[in-house]
Design a protein around this motif. Structure first.
Motif, PDB file in Angstrom:
ATOM      1  N   ALA A 186       8.385  -3.427   6.403  1.00  0.00           N
ATOM      2  CA  ALA A 186       9.352  -2.380   6.063  1.00  0.00           C
ATOM      3  C   ALA A 186       8.854  -1.393   5.008  1.00  0.00           C
ATOM      4  O   ALA A 186       8.900  -0.182   5.244  1.00  0.00           O
ATOM      5  CB  ALA A 186      10.678  -3.001   5.652  1.00  0.00           C
ATOM      6  N   VAL A 196       0.866  -1.165   0.000  1.00  0.00           N
ATOM      7  CA  VAL A 196       0.000   0.000   0.000  1.00  0.00           C
ATOM      8  C   VAL A 196       0.910   1.224   0.000  1.00  0.00           C
ATOM      9  O   VAL A 196       1.639   1.463   0.950  1.00  0.00           O
ATOM     10  CB  VAL A 196      -0.899   0.013   1.243  1.00  0.00           C
ATOM     11  N   MET A 228       5.908  -0.613   4.089  1.00  0.00           N
ATOM     12  CA  MET A 228       4.756   0.131   4.604  1.00  0.00           C
ATOM     13  C   MET A 228       5.208   1.248   5.551  1.00  0.00           C
ATOM     14  O   MET A 228       4.750   2.386   5.451  1.00  0.00           O
ATOM     15  CB  MET A 228       3.860  -0.873   5.346  1.00  0.00           C
ATOM     16  N   ILE A 229       6.146   0.919   6.447  1.00  0.00           N
ATOM     17  CA  ILE A 229       6.632   1.928   7.393  1.00  0.00           C
ATOM     18  C   ILE A 229       7.371   3.030   6.639  1.00  0.00           C
ATOM     19  O   ILE A 229       7.219   4.215   6.919  1.00  0.00           O
ATOM     20  CB  ILE A 229       7.525   1.270   8.454  1.00  0.00           C
ATOM     21  N   SER A 230       8.142   2.612   5.637  1.00  0.00           N
ATOM     22  CA  SER A 230       8.855   3.589   4.830  1.00  0.00           C
ATOM     23  C   SER A 230       7.869   4.517   4.126  1.00  0.00           C
ATOM     24  O   SER A 230       8.083   5.733   4.050  1.00  0.00           O
ATOM     25  CB  SER A 230       9.711   2.852   3.810  1.00  0.00           C
ATOM     26  N   ILE A 249       4.837   5.270   5.143  1.00  0.00           N
ATOM     27  CA  ILE A 249       4.232   6.175   6.131  1.00  0.00           C
ATOM     28  C   ILE A 249       5.197   7.322   6.420  1.00  0.00           C
ATOM     29  O   ILE A 249       4.812   8.484   6.473  1.00  0.00           O
ATOM     30  CB  ILE A 249       3.886   5.411   7.420  1.00  0.00           C
ATOM     31  N   GLY A 250       6.479   6.976   6.584  1.00  0.00           N
ATOM     32  CA  GLY A 250       7.486   8.013   6.806  1.00  0.00           C
ATOM     33  C   GLY A 250       7.519   8.995   5.651  1.00  0.00           C
ATOM     34  O   GLY A 250       7.595  10.209   5.846  1.00  0.00           O
ATOM     35  N   MET A 251       7.436   8.476   4.430  1.00  0.00           N
ATOM     36  CA  MET A 251       7.455   9.318   3.244  1.00  0.00           C
ATOM     37  C   MET A 251       6.247  10.256   3.234  1.00  0.00           C
ATOM     38  O   MET A 251       6.359  11.430   2.873  1.00  0.00           O
ATOM     39  CB  MET A 251       7.412   8.415   2.015  1.00  0.00           C
ATOM     40  N   ILE A 268       4.561  11.384   5.846  1.00  0.00           N
ATOM     41  CA  ILE A 268       4.778  12.440   6.844  1.00  0.00           C
ATOM     42  C   ILE A 268       5.792  13.450   6.320  1.00  0.00           C
ATOM     43  O   ILE A 268       5.617  14.664   6.438  1.00  0.00           O
ATOM     44  CB  ILE A 268       5.282  11.816   8.163  1.00  0.00           C
ATOM     45  N   LEU A 269       6.838  12.911   5.698  1.00  0.00           N
ATOM     46  CA  LEU A 269       7.899  13.769   5.159  1.00  0.00           C
ATOM     47  C   LEU A 269       7.325  14.733   4.121  1.00  0.00           C
ATOM     48  O   LEU A 269       7.580  15.937   4.171  1.00  0.00           O
ATOM     49  CB  LEU A 269       8.978  12.877   4.541  1.00  0.00           C
ATOM     50  N   PHE A 313       1.388   4.266   0.899  1.00  0.00           N
ATOM     51  CA  PHE A 313       0.726   5.175   1.823  1.00  0.00           C
ATOM     52  C   PHE A 313       0.947   6.636   1.446  1.00  0.00           C
ATOM     53  O   PHE A 313       0.136   7.496   1.757  1.00  0.00           O
ATOM     54  CB  PHE A 313       1.256   4.911   3.231  1.00  0.00           C
ATOM     55  N   ALA A 344      12.956   5.284  -1.482  1.00  0.00           N
ATOM     56  CA  ALA A 344      12.346   4.772  -0.256  1.00  0.00           C
ATOM     57  C   ALA A 344      11.780   3.368  -0.385  1.00  0.00           C
ATOM     58  O   ALA A 344      11.606   2.698   0.620  1.00  0.00           O
ATOM     59  CB  ALA A 344      11.242   5.726   0.210  1.00  0.00           C
TER      60      ALA A 344
END
Lengths: 305, 482
Positions: free
Chosen positions: A103, A35, A105-107, A109-111, A113-114, A37, A92
């Motif tokens: 991994a 996904v 997915m978390i990346s 989400i970080g992207m 927010i970034l 995100f 990413a």
């Protein structure tokens, strides 16, 4: 009845925008099973690029024809948004293929927010209003002073969406790129063995998804006349809902889901309560995933060991 | 590993024009950077006042863009000539990394030291600042950090141990906070206890009675929300929990009669020393213990309350890990299908992890409400969920000490950033580091995933991968429906 027709028009317009974003989610999910995100925020970035380009074109270069301006904005926004999404995938997501399950997915989400905070820092937290671009409306019906109108900008959005979807369908079904994409989606290893450049195909998928999101971003800006750094989140989740509702991985499903979500949101606002319209959309996501996880047009997922 | 924008010429034969290639690569990286940041950084949309109302106009920042592109160009060039240089023989390391070795070496000493520091911190702060009132700021930061340590440990059970990605953790934090806020300020409850146990009973004991209630309530909510969605695979679960978090926040905003809407709930009773209020009067804490009254007693007490709560969370996690259910959580994280074949009821195991994590979130929420004395939906946005998740991810999923250090570094670092005055001199007076907080969080999440996906401190056993699994990543992504 009048209100119904008016809301139907509004819902289809909104649904077109969601559908275009949803294609980005569904394509990426189909091809690499993640996904993306950050896709909602890519959409928001495209709205900002469109805003800046529109201001440049109208105030600095002094182009007065609104349609010419819109065409330029569209092309510029598609280019820069595609570049952004390409770079995101490259930086990413690609290094994480083969990493553990959460991994990417978390990346992502970080992207997400970034991206939204990058825009906030670079452009400020306030709403950015643009002057109305296309204001003409066609009155379809008039009853006791209530006018059912079809705005030109709604026509532009729906026609553009239909044309793009046609072109996109042709791309996926008839061209060698589309064949490569479908092959990678089915079996990446086999596709690689048969000489398909998998990395290249995945990159192009992100580029196409971003280009469609950019069209949605330009139309969002034209329709609502405002851009905000936080605008990626809620439309992003709604477009994801659309992709899930239509059956994730299915391209016609994404469009169908987008139209349905647009209609549900608009009718919910009109007949129930406008405060809870986001709750309605989010609830549909949960309900679909619980009771119909494969979506309306999707294939049921088979578990593989 | 070269994870930049363009591939470095890995494994090129020696004698090739290294400098030329490096320059070319750096040039393209700079060009791409220009394309990425050019539109959004180079132009700023500003409101221009024309007298008849403000119109959106553009301001230009070519220097900022030039500096950023220059940094990328030079940085990329240096990297190409040193670390990514084709002439350099790559060192393959399969053993523990520097951080792991530091962790192993210092492991036995670190925990007691950190604990001693945490316990002694209020006294240290008072001594350092020369008085309790002066230490107020330091203590507030300490409480903030410990709150996030506790939230991080709570979420660690869900994400780190059970491998369930929960993006709506803030919902349980909110449930805990609102449980206390609503119960403590509710008229009927106050009357009920007032008639039964005396006028001041409820005001003095509300927090201590509500604390377990808030935790249980949040855990119950975790079960209610978790039960239908835990059958879903990992990334779906993440989005559904995100949706639930948003639904709860929207309901808190819109259900004005019940929750007070966007205005929130104010004048929530303060914490008491087990029934003894921190007031200046006869019955107050200071008078009872023969101390001179100071409002700081309450702050110091709050500090120890959150420290105790955090330690309970950590202790419970450590113990749970050794129980069958904890082992099942970790097994589930590694391979769900294997778990199912071994007869583990995955839904129940997931549910227990979800509810346990939610319960600790509820405790933390209750503490938040009593510390602030005020709750509003503003405090429970997605940003908080994202921050807690970032802390867990940075600390190394499953590592207790890592999460604590990550919380201290991220939250403490942000506070420190706010106070660095020389930054204002470098970047101009209107530079606000608080704005960059989430930007740094997002950046840290991406870079840690790319660079060291198991977190900075990952002392647990390395997971063994089969070779073909690494080559074909799709298998991994589709596997282990968590």
């Amino acid at each position: 009845m009048d209100i119904f027709v008016q809301q139907l028009i509004n819902g289809l317009t909104l649904g077109s925008i969601y559908g275009l974003i949803a294609i980005g989610y569904t394509m990426v999910f189909g091809i690499i099973g993640m996904v993306n995100f950050a896709h909602g925020d890519v959409f928001m970035v495209s709205a900002f690029i469109a805003l800046i380009c529109f201001l440049l074109v109208t105030t600095v270069f002094g182009i007065t024809s609104i349609f010419l301006a819109l065409a330029i904005v569209l092309v510029v926004a598609m280019f820069f948004t595609s570049l952004t999404n390409w770079a995101i995938e490259r930086v990413a997501y690609r290094p994480l293929r083969g990493s553990f399950r959460l991994a990417p997915m978390i990346s992502a989400i970080g992207m997400s927010i970034l991206l939204s905070n990058f825009v906030q820092v670079a452009q400020g937290p306030r709403n950015k209003p643009v002057p109305p671009m296309v204001t003409d409306v066609i009155v379809l019906m008039e009853n006791d002073g209530y006018q059912v109108t079809l705005a030109w900008k709604q026509i532009i959005i729906m026609v553009l969406t239909a044309v793009l979807l046609g072109g996109f369908w042709y791309l996926v079904q008839k061209t060698s790129l589309g064949r490569a994409q479908r092959a990678v989606e089915q079996d990446r290893k086999m596709a690689a063995l048969l000489g398909i450049n998998v990395d290249h195909t995945i990159s192009l998928t992100f580029v196409i998804g971003a280009a469609l999101a950019a069209v949605a971003g330009v139309m969002y800006l034209m329709y609502y006349g405002v851009a905000n750094f936080a605008d990626g989140f809620v439309p992003g989740v709604k477009a994801f809902t659309a992709a899930v509702l239509g059956g994730i991985g299915s391209l016609p499903g994404a469009v169908l889901g987008g139209l349905l979500i647009g209609l549900i949101e608009v009718f919910w606002s009109a007949y129930f309560s406008i405060e809870y319209k986001d709750v309605a959309a989010f609830s549909i996501l949960a309900i679909t995933l619980i009771f119909l996880p494969q979506g309306l047009l999707g294939r049921p997922e088979v578990e593989k060991v | 590993m070269a994870t930049g924008i363009a591939d470095s010429a890995a494994g090129a034969p020696a004698g090739q024009n290294v400098l030329g290639d490096a320059l070319k690569d750096a040039f393209f990286a700079g060009l791409i950077t220009l394309g990425l940041i050019g539109p959004l950084v180079g132009f700023q949309t500003v409101a221009i006042d024309t007298g008849a109302g403000s119109v959106l106009g553009l301001a230009y920042r070519p220097v900022t863009v030039a500096i950023m592109v220059g940094i990328v160009f030079i940085g990329r060039l240096i990297l190409n000539l040193t670390i990514w240089s084709p002439n350099r023989v790559a060192k393959t390391r399969s053993g523990p990394t520097v951080f792991d070795r530091i962790g192993t070496a210092a492991g036995p000493a670190v925990k007691p030291l950190l604990l001693a520091f945490a316990i002694g911190f209020p006294f240290l702060a008072t001594l350092m600042m020369g008085g309790m009132t002066q230490a107020r700021y330091l203590l507030d930061v300490g409480i903030l950090i410990l709150t996030y340590v506790m939230l991080g440990w709570g979420l660690n059970i869900v994400v780190g141990l059970a491998g369930l990605l929960d993006l709506g953790y803030v919902a349980f934090y909110a449930v805990g906070a609102y449980t206390y806020a609503l119960l403590a300020t509710s008229e009927p409850v106050t009357h009920f206890f007032g008639g039964l146990l005396g006028e001041t009973f409820w005001a003095n004991w509300a927090f201590w009675i509500c604390l377990p209630v808030a935790g249980l309530f949040a855990g119950l909510w975790g079960m209610i929300l978790g039960f239908p969605v835990l059958r879903l695979r990992g990334d779906y679960l993440a989005i559904v929990t995100l949706a639930f978090g948003e639904i709860i926040r929207l309901v808190l905003i819109n259900w004005v009669d019940f929750t007070g809407g966007g205005a929130g709930i104010a004048s929530i009773p303060r914490a008491t020393f087990f029934g003894i209020p921190f007031t200046a009067g006869e019955d107050g804490f200071a008078a009872r213990f023969g101390l001179e009254f100071s409002p700081m007693h309450r702050i110091i007490f709050l500090y120890f309350v959150i420290l105790a709560l955090a330690l309970i969370t950590a202790f419970a996690t450590v113990r749970l890990r050794k129980l069958p259910v904890g082992r099942a959580w970790e097994a589930l994280r590694e391979d769900e299908i294997a778990c199912r074949s071994l007869g583990i009821n995955t839904t129940n195991v997931k549910l227990s992890a979800f509810a346990t994590g939610a319960m600790f979130g509820g405790f933390a929420g209750c503490f938040f409400a009593v510390r602030a004395g005020f709750v509003s939906p503003e405090s429970f946005t997605f940003d908080i969920s994202a921050m807690i998740l970032a802390i867990v991810v940075l600390g190394g999923m499953g590592s207790q000490i890592g999460v604590a250090v990550a919380a201290a570094v991220m939250m403490g670092g942000m506070e420190a950033l706010r106070n660095l005055d020389f930054l204002k001199q470098v970047f101009g007076q209107d530079f606000d580091p608080a704005l960059y907080r989430m930007l740094i969080f997002g950046f840290a999440m991406v870079s840690i995933m790319v660079w060291k996906p198991r977190g900075l401190v990952s002392t647990r056993e390395p997971t063994i991968f089969l070779k073909e699994r690494k080559a074909v990543s799709g298998d991994l992504v589709k596997e282990g429906h968590g």
